[in-house]
Enzyme design. Structure first.
Site, mmCIF file in Angstrom:
data_model
loop_
_atom_site.group_PDB
_atom_site.id
_atom_site.type_symbol
_atom_site.label_atom_id
_atom_site.label_comp_id
_atom_site.label_asym_id
_atom_site.label_seq_id
_atom_site.Cartn_x
_atom_site.Cartn_y
_atom_site.Cartn_z
ATOM 1 N N GLN A 4 9.040 -20.867 60.034
ATOM 2 C CA GLN A 4 9.971 -20.340 59.027
ATOM 3 C C GLN A 4 11.400 -20.802 59.286
ATOM 4 O O GLN A 4 12.199 -20.946 58.387
ATOM 5 C CB GLN A 4 9.972 -18.815 59.072
ATOM 6 C CG GLN A 4 8.661 -18.194 58.661
ATOM 7 C CD GLN A 4 8.692 -16.680 58.806
ATOM 8 O OE1 GLN A 4 9.708 -16.089 59.126
ATOM 9 N NE2 GLN A 4 7.563 -16.063 58.570
ATOM 10 N N TYR B 17 12.991 -18.237 66.927
ATOM 11 C CA TYR B 17 14.198 -17.399 66.814
ATOM 12 C C TYR B 17 14.952 -17.398 68.146
ATOM 13 O O TYR B 17 14.918 -16.438 68.910
ATOM 14 C CB TYR B 17 13.817 -15.994 66.341
ATOM 15 C CG TYR B 17 13.435 -15.997 64.882
ATOM 16 C CD1 TYR B 17 14.384 -15.786 63.895
ATOM 17 C CD2 TYR B 17 12.134 -16.285 64.486
ATOM 18 C CE1 TYR B 17 14.049 -15.833 62.545
ATOM 19 C CE2 TYR B 17 11.785 -16.332 63.143
ATOM 20 C CZ TYR B 17 12.749 -16.107 62.185
ATOM 21 O OH TYR B 17 12.419 -16.165 60.850
ATOM 22 N N ARG C 222 16.160 -9.987 73.465
ATOM 23 C CA ARG C 222 14.804 -9.696 73.951
ATOM 24 C C ARG C 222 14.889 -9.183 75.392
ATOM 25 O O ARG C 222 14.211 -8.248 75.787
ATOM 26 C CB ARG C 222 13.929 -10.950 73.877
ATOM 27 C CG ARG C 222 13.596 -11.352 72.443
ATOM 28 C CD ARG C 222 12.505 -12.405 72.411
ATOM 29 N NE ARG C 222 13.010 -13.753 72.351
ATOM 30 C CZ ARG C 222 13.179 -14.451 71.215
ATOM 31 N NH1 ARG C 222 12.884 -13.926 70.060
ATOM 32 N NH2 ARG C 222 13.629 -15.681 71.249
ATOM 33 N N CYS D 255 20.225 -9.713 60.393
ATOM 34 C CA CYS D 255 20.622 -11.121 60.547
ATOM 35 C C CYS D 255 21.374 -11.589 59.304
ATOM 36 O O CYS D 255 21.533 -12.791 59.081
ATOM 37 C CB CYS D 255 19.427 -12.013 60.860
ATOM 38 S SG CYS D 255 18.166 -11.992 59.590
#
Ligand SMILES: C[S@@+](CC[C@H](N)C(=O)[O-])C[C@H]1O[C@@H](n2cnc3c(N)ncnc32)[C@H](O)[C@@H]1O
Length: 387
Positions: A191, A196, A203, A329
């Site tokens: 995508q 990402y 994370r 985002c």
């Protein structure tokens, strides 16, 4: 090189290092220009910058340099070397090497995945330098191969033909390592530009606040980043939810690659959170990392409703002392909006909320204060209690 004269408003913003000139702020008749490099001046003849112009685009000029310098091989070499230098300490062999305006190469996105590059040209203007840029990137980073594209979504807006091509051998899946965790990345069919990368630091932050063996729900998981960190580093019992079967297939491969297990659910998060509520499911940490609900200012109202919906429902799934990580985002939904959303959800659920961390895009996606649009990823990690 042709000259473009801009009005007082654009002159002031350029003097404050804002990197765009809107079409409506250009004084010189636009018919004079094709897609080309221009020298920008104000009405008093003061030099303001060098950029490329696309007279058909709302953002008609994007700045390449605020100095009067040649835009040649040395220029691109300097830009790429500066960008590389800023990224030396990243705890991964995958990072965004060039982040468009934030690295003073507007319209160019370059990610490095292990020994391979993913190069995206997203404006017609930057394509003027396609050959020079690819040559410079190869000289400086010496990759084994590169995927190069001018994607359809971007080229449609710019009135140019999309394309994709490869240089060298490019494996279907590239294995990368981030903070000691392995991921497979599909740079041609994903995508984004592959992975990402902007959530790398977040994370690690979310995982740091988790205890051993927590139950985690990773919503809008894509290839499973948050959940995989939790499973690998904290032995968490993880449920992964995404609407895309392709993203979930990658997530499954990633869990397998790291020798951990998880539950993978292909669903619409809006519905699935309600289903989990009906089942009275409980979690210790819930991550909500939705796609950009607001691509323009006009879409902000709808986006806030969406955020409120998922936040209220996610909060109801938390056990006492549970944590919620909520991300936006979209540039238009900012940190204050996230605070308001969380507070509203807390009021609806009659909860006390403590902020554990404010989170932002990782450093390979630089935030330039002079350009507010360069800040797009924001997150809040909160802990929710009843007393
Ligand atoms: C910003 S990405 C998440 C990135 C991910 N957290 C990571 O660290 O790699 C958003 C994801 O939401 C998924 N998505 C979009 N709409 C959705 C929906 N209504 N329900 C579930 N997933 C959705 C997309 O497929 C995409 O993978």
């Amino acid at each position: 090189m042709k000259k473009v004269v801009v009005n007082k408003k654009a002159s002031q913003t350029l003097l404050q290092f804002f990197p765009w000139v809107y079409r409506s702020d250009i004084v010189t008749p636009l018919e004079k220009f094709g897609i080309e490099v221009v020298h920008i001046e104000n009405e008093q003849g003061k030099f303001l910058g060098i950029g490329y112009i696309n007279p058909k685009s709302t953002i008609a000029i994007r700045i390449l340099s605020f100095s009067n310098e040649p835009i040649d091989a040395n220029f691109f070499k300097k830009r790429v070397q500066e960008a590389l230098y800023k990224r030396l300490d990243i705890p991964s062999n995958a990072y965004r090497l060039i982040h468009s305006e934030a690295d003073m190469l507007p319209g160019l996105i370059v990610d490095k995945y292990e020994e391979y590059l993913s190069i995206h040209f997203v404006t017609a203007g930057i394509l003027l330098f396609q050959e020079e840029i690819v040559k410079t990137l190869f000289e400086i980073t010496a990759p084994k191969g590169a995927y190069i594209t001018a994607p359809e979504s971007a080229m449609r807006k710019e009135g140019e033909e999309p394309f994709e091509k490869m240089i060298g051998a490019l494996p279907e899946h590239i294995e990368i390592e981030e903070n000691g965790i392995r991921f497979v990345v599909d740079i041609k069919n994903s995508q984004k530009t592959g992975f990402y990368l902007d959530q790398r630091a977040n994370r690690a932050i979310v995982t740091k606040f988790m205890k051993q063996k927590e139950r985690m729900l990773d919503c809008f998981s894509n290839s499973g980043g948050f959940g995989l960190y939790a499973a690998s580093k904290k032995g968490a019992d993880v449920e992964i939810v995404d609407i895309s079967s392709q993203a979930l297939a990658l997530a499954k491969s990633n869990f397998r690659l790291n020798g951990v297990v998880g539950k993978f659910v292909e669903a619409n998060v809006f519905d699935y959170l309600r289903e989990l509520r009906k089942k009275k499911a409980k979690f210790d940490t819930v991550v909500l990392d939705p796609p950009s609900f607001a691509k323009s200012r006009h879409q902000k109202g709808g986006a806030l409703k969406g955020f409120k919906d998922i936040s209220v429902n996610a909060m109801k799934l938390l056990d006492e002392g549970g944590k919620l990580a909520l991300f936006s985002c979209s540039h238009y939904v900012d940190m204050d909006d996230l605070v308001h959303i969380v507070l509203k959800a807390a009021k609806d659920n009659h909860k006390r909320v403590e902020v554990l961390a404010h989170m932002y895009q990782d450093i390979d996606h630089p935030y330039i204060l002079n350009n507010p649009f360069s800040l797009y990823l924001k997150g809040l990690l909160i802990q929710v209690t009843s007393h």
